[in-house]
Design a protein around this motif. Sequence first.
Motif, PDB file in Angstrom:
ATOM      1  N   GLY A 145       0.876  -1.613  -0.499  1.00 43.05           N
ATOM      2  CA  GLY A 145      -0.030   0.307   0.115  1.00 43.05           C
ATOM      3  C   GLY A 145       0.939   1.435   0.087  1.00 43.05           C
ATOM      4  O   GLY A 145       2.038   1.062   0.761  1.00 43.05           O
ATOM      5  N   THR A 146       0.175   2.275  -0.203  1.00 42.01           N
ATOM      6  CA  THR A 146       0.731   3.697  -0.276  1.00 42.01           C
ATOM      7  C   THR A 146      -0.095   3.899   0.300  1.00 42.01           C
ATOM      8  O   THR A 146      -1.241   4.179   0.621  1.00 42.01           O
ATOM      9  CB  THR A 146       0.198   3.852  -1.771  1.00 42.01           C
ATOM     10  OG1 THR A 146       0.900   3.512  -3.181  1.00 42.01           O
ATOM     11  CG2 THR A 146       0.608   5.321  -1.931  1.00 42.01           C
ATOM     12  N   TRP A 147       0.705   5.408   1.499  1.00 42.22           N
ATOM     13  CA  TRP A 147       0.333   5.547   2.591  1.00 42.22           C
ATOM     14  C   TRP A 147      -0.314   7.577   1.868  1.00 42.22           C
ATOM     15  O   TRP A 147       0.616   7.864   1.437  1.00 42.22           O
ATOM     16  CB  TRP A 147       2.026   6.218   3.352  1.00 42.22           C
ATOM     17  CG  TRP A 147       1.799   5.641   4.650  1.00 42.22           C
ATOM     18  CD1 TRP A 147       2.713   4.809   4.175  1.00 42.22           C
ATOM     19  CD2 TRP A 147       1.484   4.978   5.108  1.00 42.22           C
ATOM     20  NE1 TRP A 147       2.941   3.001   4.524  1.00 42.22           N
ATOM     21  CE2 TRP A 147       1.997   3.272   5.710  1.00 42.22           C
ATOM     22  CE3 TRP A 147      -0.536   5.105   6.178  1.00 42.22           C
ATOM     23  CZ2 TRP A 147       2.092   3.003   7.416  1.00 42.22           C
ATOM     24  CZ3 TRP A 147      -0.568   4.109   7.257  1.00 42.22           C
ATOM     25  CH2 TRP A 147       0.561   3.068   7.632  1.00 42.22           C
ATOM     26  N   ILE A 148      -1.541   7.911   2.221  1.00 45.04           N
ATOM     27  CA  ILE A 148      -1.980   8.793   2.017  1.00 45.04           C
ATOM     28  C   ILE A 148      -2.971   9.801   3.526  1.00 45.04           C
ATOM     29  O   ILE A 148      -2.770   8.481   4.363  1.00 45.04           O
ATOM     30  CB  ILE A 148      -3.258   8.448   0.566  1.00 45.04           C
ATOM     31  CG1 ILE A 148      -4.370   7.442   1.278  1.00 45.04           C
ATOM     32  CG2 ILE A 148      -2.392   8.214  -0.210  1.00 45.04           C
ATOM     33  CD1 ILE A 148      -5.073   7.766   0.636  1.00 45.04           C
ATOM     34  N   ASP A 149      -3.509  10.336   3.489  1.00 45.56           N
ATOM     35  CA  ASP A 149      -3.877  11.344   4.020  1.00 45.56           C
ATOM     36  C   ASP A 149      -5.410  11.780   3.587  1.00 45.56           C
ATOM     37  O   ASP A 149      -5.468  12.410   2.638  1.00 45.56           O
ATOM     38  CB  ASP A 149      -3.310  12.987   4.631  1.00 45.56           C
ATOM     39  CG  ASP A 149      -4.242  12.644   5.728  1.00 45.56           C
ATOM     40  OD1 ASP A 149      -5.304  12.701   6.616  1.00 45.56           O
ATOM     41  OD2 ASP A 149      -3.846  14.281   5.896  1.00 45.56           O
ATOM     42  N   VAL A 150      -6.102  10.877   3.955  1.00 44.62           N
ATOM     43  CA  VAL A 150      -7.714  11.064   3.849  1.00 44.62           C
ATOM     44  C   VAL A 150      -8.696  10.903   4.271  1.00 44.62           C
ATOM     45  O   VAL A 150     -10.000  10.569   4.398  1.00 44.62           O
ATOM     46  CB  VAL A 150      -8.752  10.122   2.546  1.00 44.62           C
ATOM     47  CG1 VAL A 150      -7.051  10.335   1.124  1.00 44.62           C
ATOM     48  CG2 VAL A 150      -8.004   8.706   2.454  1.00 44.62           C
ATOM     49  N   CYS A 151      -8.429  11.011   5.993  1.00 46.82           N
ATOM     50  CA  CYS A 151      -9.021  10.484   6.502  1.00 46.82           C
ATOM     51  C   CYS A 151      -9.586  12.494   7.932  1.00 46.82           C
ATOM     52  O   CYS A 151      -8.641  13.044   7.752  1.00 46.82           O
ATOM     53  CB  CYS A 151      -8.809   9.941   7.833  1.00 46.82           C
ATOM     54  SG  CYS A 151      -9.491   8.381   7.345  1.00 46.82           S
ATOM     55  N   LYS A 152     -10.660  12.117   8.910  1.00 50.00           N
ATOM     56  CA  LYS A 152     -11.027  13.608   9.520  1.00 50.00           C
ATOM     57  C   LYS A 152     -10.344  13.176  10.370  1.00 50.00           C
ATOM     58  O   LYS A 152      -9.781  11.880  10.869  1.00 50.00           O
ATOM     59  CB  LYS A 152     -12.295  13.716   9.436  1.00 50.00           C
ATOM     60  CG  LYS A 152     -13.339  13.545   8.367  1.00 50.00           C
ATOM     61  CD  LYS A 152     -14.879  13.554   8.678  1.00 50.00           C
ATOM     62  CE  LYS A 152     -15.857  13.531   7.752  1.00 50.00           C
ATOM     63  NZ  LYS A 152     -17.234  13.415   7.950  1.00 50.00           N
ATOM     64  N   GLU A 153      -9.610  14.845  11.199  1.00 44.96           N
ATOM     65  CA  GLU A 153      -9.218  14.365  12.375  1.00 44.96           C
ATOM     66  C   GLU A 153     -10.052  14.468  13.170  1.00 44.96           C
ATOM     67  O   GLU A 153     -11.066  14.535  13.301  1.00 44.96           O
ATOM     68  CB  GLU A 153      -8.820  15.663  12.441  1.00 44.96           C
ATOM     69  CG  GLU A 153      -7.127  16.026  12.339  1.00 44.96           C
ATOM     70  CD  GLU A 153      -6.172  15.003  12.203  1.00 44.96           C
ATOM     71  OE1 GLU A 153      -6.314  14.798  13.181  1.00 44.96           O
ATOM     72  OE2 GLU A 153      -5.207  14.372  11.965  1.00 44.96           O
ATOM     73  N   MET A 154     -10.426  13.671  14.576  1.00 47.06           N
ATOM     74  CA  MET A 154     -11.424  12.956  15.035  1.00 47.06           C
ATOM     75  C   MET A 154     -11.004  14.152  16.410  1.00 47.06           C
ATOM     76  O   MET A 154     -10.264  14.107  17.131  1.00 47.06           O
ATOM     77  CB  MET A 154     -11.948  11.597  15.523  1.00 47.06           C
ATOM     78  CG  MET A 154     -11.455  10.850  13.994  1.00 47.06           C
ATOM     79  SD  MET A 154     -12.767  11.459  13.859  1.00 47.06           S
ATOM     80  CE  MET A 154     -14.205  10.509  14.419  1.00 47.06           C
TER      81      MET A 154
END
Length: 154
Positions: A145-154
């Motif tokens: 897998g490739t690291w990405i940032d697609v999530c909301k900060e909680m």
Amino acid sequence: MSVEAVRTYLADFGLDDRILEFDVSSATVELAAVAVGCEPAHIAKTLSFDADGTAVLIVTAGDRKIDNPKFKARFHTKAKMLSFDEALTRIGHAVGGVCPFAVCEGVEIYLDESLKRFDIIYPAAGSASSAVKLTPQELETASGGTWIDVCKEM
């Protein structure tokens, strides 16, 4: 696919002995956390999407949700999750056991940055009653897998 397919796949990385199988369901983050005995955030949930005809898996921490604007910026399309039937056909695993191992050819795998805050995480292992104990680095190596940032900060 199945736990056995995932076991065979993970054997190539020396990780097949890390698979945990349960007598109870681990099909949701909450159920998996109880089965494993960890906080829900440590469950590495694998979400399946269609991105303009390409099957995409995003593995994220159990306490995070996809941020739709980030998803659209990364994939240039709206986030559309695969249906139960589509997941099995296009990914190779049924919902509840979807994982980034031993998947169908052409599936793209991404790992959300939210996982990097943990030493140990638990993605599913091909069934609704399994998990595999990994470090984020082992997940990256085994999944490709490739690291990405697609999530909301909680």
